[in-house]
Design an enzyme around this catalytic site. Structure first.
Site, PDB file in Angstrom:
ATOM      1  N   GLU A 111     -22.505  19.649 -29.561  1.00 33.31           N
ATOM      2  CA  GLU A 111     -22.009  20.408 -30.701  1.00 33.31           C
ATOM      3  C   GLU A 111     -22.321  21.887 -30.572  1.00 33.31           C
ATOM      4  OE1 GLU A 111     -24.210  18.002 -33.430  1.00 33.31           O
ATOM      5  OE2 GLU A 111     -25.565  19.645 -33.873  1.00 33.31           O
ATOM      6  N   CYS A 131     -31.288  15.569 -24.624  1.00 32.05           N
ATOM      7  CA  CYS A 131     -32.404  16.393 -24.127  1.00 32.05           C
ATOM      8  C   CYS A 131     -33.499  15.448 -23.660  1.00 32.05           C
ATOM      9  CB  CYS A 131     -32.936  17.311 -25.227  1.00 32.05           C
ATOM     10  SG  CYS A 131     -34.283  18.397 -24.664  1.00 32.05           S
ATOM     11  N   CYS A 138     -36.889  16.047 -33.617  1.00 30.27           N
ATOM     12  CA  CYS A 138     -35.588  16.603 -33.261  1.00 30.27           C
ATOM     13  C   CYS A 138     -34.582  15.486 -32.986  1.00 30.27           C
ATOM     14  CB  CYS A 138     -35.752  17.493 -32.032  1.00 30.27           C
ATOM     15  SG  CYS A 138     -34.206  17.970 -31.259  1.00 30.27           S
ATOM     16  N   CYS A 362     -30.188  21.105 -34.764  1.00 31.87           N
ATOM     17  CA  CYS A 362     -30.192  20.581 -33.415  1.00 31.87           C
ATOM     18  C   CYS A 362     -29.686  19.148 -33.203  1.00 31.87           C
ATOM     19  CB  CYS A 362     -31.663  20.661 -32.982  1.00 31.87           C
ATOM     20  SG  CYS A 362     -31.932  20.719 -31.255  1.00 31.87           S
TER      21      CYS A 362
HETATM   22  N1  SAH Z   1     -34.653  22.964 -26.581  1.00 31.65           N
HETATM   23  C1  SAH Z   1     -34.780  24.294 -27.034  1.00 31.65           C
HETATM   24  C2  SAH Z   1     -33.544  24.824 -27.710  1.00 31.65           C
HETATM   25  C3  SAH Z   1     -32.818  23.895 -28.626  1.00 31.65           C
HETATM   26  S1  SAH Z   1     -33.640  23.449 -30.101  1.00 31.65           S
HETATM   27  C4  SAH Z   1     -35.991  24.431 -27.930  1.00 31.65           C
HETATM   28  O1  SAH Z   1     -36.534  23.415 -28.348  1.00 31.65           O
HETATM   29  O2  SAH Z   1     -36.400  25.548 -28.156  1.00 31.65           O
HETATM   30  C5  SAH Z   1     -33.506  24.917 -31.081  1.00 31.65           C
HETATM   31  C6  SAH Z   1     -34.572  25.040 -32.155  1.00 31.65           C
HETATM   32  O3  SAH Z   1     -34.361  24.055 -33.195  1.00 31.65           O
HETATM   33  C7  SAH Z   1     -35.978  24.819 -31.627  1.00 31.65           C
HETATM   34  O4  SAH Z   1     -36.832  25.820 -32.089  1.00 31.65           O
HETATM   35  C8  SAH Z   1     -36.318  23.464 -32.215  1.00 31.65           C
HETATM   36  O5  SAH Z   1     -37.687  23.301 -32.327  1.00 31.65           O
HETATM   37  C9  SAH Z   1     -35.602  23.495 -33.546  1.00 31.65           C
HETATM   38  N2  SAH Z   1     -35.439  22.176 -34.159  1.00 31.65           N
HETATM   39  C10 SAH Z   1     -35.179  21.012 -33.552  1.00 31.65           C
HETATM   40  N3  SAH Z   1     -35.098  20.013 -34.467  1.00 31.65           N
HETATM   41  C11 SAH Z   1     -35.312  20.569 -35.674  1.00 31.65           C
HETATM   42  C12 SAH Z   1     -35.382  20.056 -37.014  1.00 31.65           C
HETATM   43  N4  SAH Z   1     -35.184  18.753 -37.269  1.00 31.65           N
HETATM   44  N5  SAH Z   1     -35.622  20.927 -38.010  1.00 31.65           N
HETATM   45  C13 SAH Z   1     -35.813  22.241 -37.760  1.00 31.65           C
HETATM   46  N6  SAH Z   1     -35.782  22.777 -36.523  1.00 31.65           N
HETATM   47  C14 SAH Z   1     -35.545  21.954 -35.486  1.00 31.65           C
HETATM   48 FE1  SF4 Z   2     -35.105  19.136 -26.698  1.00 30.94          FE
HETATM   49 FE2  SF4 Z   2     -34.951  19.068 -29.350  1.00 30.94          FE
HETATM   50 FE3  SF4 Z   2     -37.318  19.439 -28.168  1.00 30.94          FE
HETATM   51 FE4  SF4 Z   2     -35.449  21.407 -28.112  1.00 30.94          FE
HETATM   52  S1  SF4 Z   2     -36.497  20.580 -29.916  1.00 30.94           S
HETATM   53  S2  SF4 Z   2     -36.715  20.638 -26.382  1.00 30.94           S
HETATM   54  S3  SF4 Z   2     -33.587  20.158 -27.980  1.00 30.94           S
HETATM   55  S4  SF4 Z   2     -36.060  17.588 -27.997  1.00 30.94           S
END
Ligand code: SAH
Ligand code: SF4
Length: 371
Positions: A111, A131, A138, A362
């Site tokens: 997405e 991932c 996440c 995410c």
């Molecule tokens: N994998 C990378 C980039 C994608 S995630 C990373 O983790 O940085 C992008 C951001 O969304 C990250 O900071 C992650 O911690 C946050 N994120 C993931 N799941 C989330 C959730 N359920 N609520 C709020 N932020 C979330």
């Molecule tokens: Fe992967 Fe989600 Fe962790 Fe980012 S926050 S590294 S997308 S599992």
């Protein structure tokens, strides 16, 4: 003869990951010229095609009047195969947030989201289908890794976002895409080669690329230290976002499992090195989770380790994922957390929660559609 052509070995007995066809956006400038010249065309055709693709966000050669009809067909079939099929689109925030789910070659779903604000229009793009890092809060992390995206699959998400932003869809916002964040599905630094090539397409001046500004591009990572240091040397001073989520290794080991390999002190040192070599302030991301990482002691510890660094803290109220008991911190707890970190001289912003009602965080919408 490849393995797959050997008698008795069919593709069904030797499964092969469905790879997308090669695409114009996979190629750098020299490869595009080689491709064109190799087909018996003059080299200047490469720039003509790039001007359409990167300059006008147009990948439909049927209407490219500067090319002959057979050439348009050849270009379209061979060099601009469709890579993203939109399977769902949803909008919220009065139409200022638009999320699209794309089906990739082989069937995986990813997405991207476009968010319009008064002074910017930001695309949030995916770098992997799923991932492999497995952060428990996440939605993408719960799916595991299906595959890396190719360069062109990343670039196509950007092109689609640019088209949407330029279509007049967002009144009261800039009339073009201004920012990109790699905060969709996947860990961008785990797909390093495709990421760096996609960044070149995004930053290279037209007609080689979209000609966007590095300071408006953010790559978010959990902290793959060797890749962070490598990115610092690429000569592309994009903004780095480090997903920290805990100031101490004990908790971060559980929230971001790769912390076992690169603990808090090492990821912060790598982010500092990135800032030193690019001159760019980095952001630290911290998803605030009720009773997990929102305690006053953690706020103080976070303030202590971040103070004096070239960084600012982005607090993200947790967006609850289906099946998880975790939820966002209480508003008063969040306020106290912000106060305690600020007290140590650290700049803090609380990230807005765009797209909540459409499974904004995410990977949540794509994850819901996979079920
Ligand atoms: N994998 C990378 C980039 C994608 S995630 C990373 O983790 O940085 C992008 C951001 O969304 C990250 O900071 C992650 O911690 C946050 N994120 C993931 N799941 C989330 C959730 N359920 N609520 C709020 N932020 C979330
Ligand atoms: Fe992967 Fe989600 Fe962790 Fe980012 S926050 S590294 S997308 S599992």
């Amino acid at each position: 003869m490849t393995d797959l052509e050997l008698p008795g070995i069919t593709s069904s007995s030797r499964p092969r990951a469905a790879r997308p066809p090669r695409h114009w956006a996979d190629l750098d400038g020299a490869q595009r010229r080689d491709e064109v010249v190799g087909s018996g065309l003059p080299a200047f055709r490469a720039d003509q095609i790039s001007r359409r693709y990167f300059g006008q966000d147009d990948a439909e050669p049927d209407a490219w009047s500067e090319l002959s009809v057979p050439l348009r067909r050849d270009v379209g079939d061979r060099l601009l195969p469709p890579l993203l099929t939109e399977v769902a689109a949803q909008s919220c925030d009065g139409g200022d947030t638009v999320k699209s789910v794309w089906r990739l070659t082989g069937g995986a779903l990813v997405e991207s989201v476009v968010m319009a604000y008064p002074k910017r229009v930001t695309a949030c793009v995916s770098s992997q289908a799923g991932c492999g890092i497995g952060c428990p809060f996440c939605a993408t992390g719960q799916q595991g890794l299906t595959r890396n995206l190719t360069t062109a699959e990343i670039v196509e998400q950007v092109r689609m976002a640019r088209r949407l932003a330029s279509s007049g869809a967002f009144a009261g916002s800039p009339d073009h895409l201004t920012n990109i964040v790699f905060m969709g599905m996947g860990e961008p630094l785990a797909n390093y080669r495709a990421l760096v090539a996609a960044l070149h397409r995004i930053l290279d001046p037209q007609p080689l690329g979209f000609g966007m500004s590095a300071r408006n591009i953010t790559v978010s990572t959990v902290g793959l230290v060797p890749r962070m240091l490598q990115l610092a040397e690429e000569g592309m001073p994009v903004t780095l976002a480090l997903s920290l989520h805990a100031p101490d290794d004990e908790l971060r080991d559980t929230l971001v499992p790769i912390n076992h390999r690169w603990p808090v002190t090492e990821v912060l040192a790598a982010a500092d090195a990135y800032a030193a070599s690019t001159g760019r302030r980095y952001s630290v991301e911290y998803a605030l989770i009720r009773d997990i990482n929102d305690q006053p002691d953690r706020a103080r510890e976070l303030g202590r380790i971040l103070s004096g660094r070239l960084t600012h803290l982005n607090l993200i109220p947790l967006n609850p994922t289906p099946g998880s008991p975790w939820t966002a911190a209480d508003p008063d707890v969040q306020e106290e957390f912000v106060h305690l970190v600020r007290e140590q001289g650290v700049a803090v912003t609380v990230r807005d929660t765009r797209g909540r009602e459409i499974d904004g965080a995410c990977g949540q919408l794509a994850a819901a559609l996979e079920d």
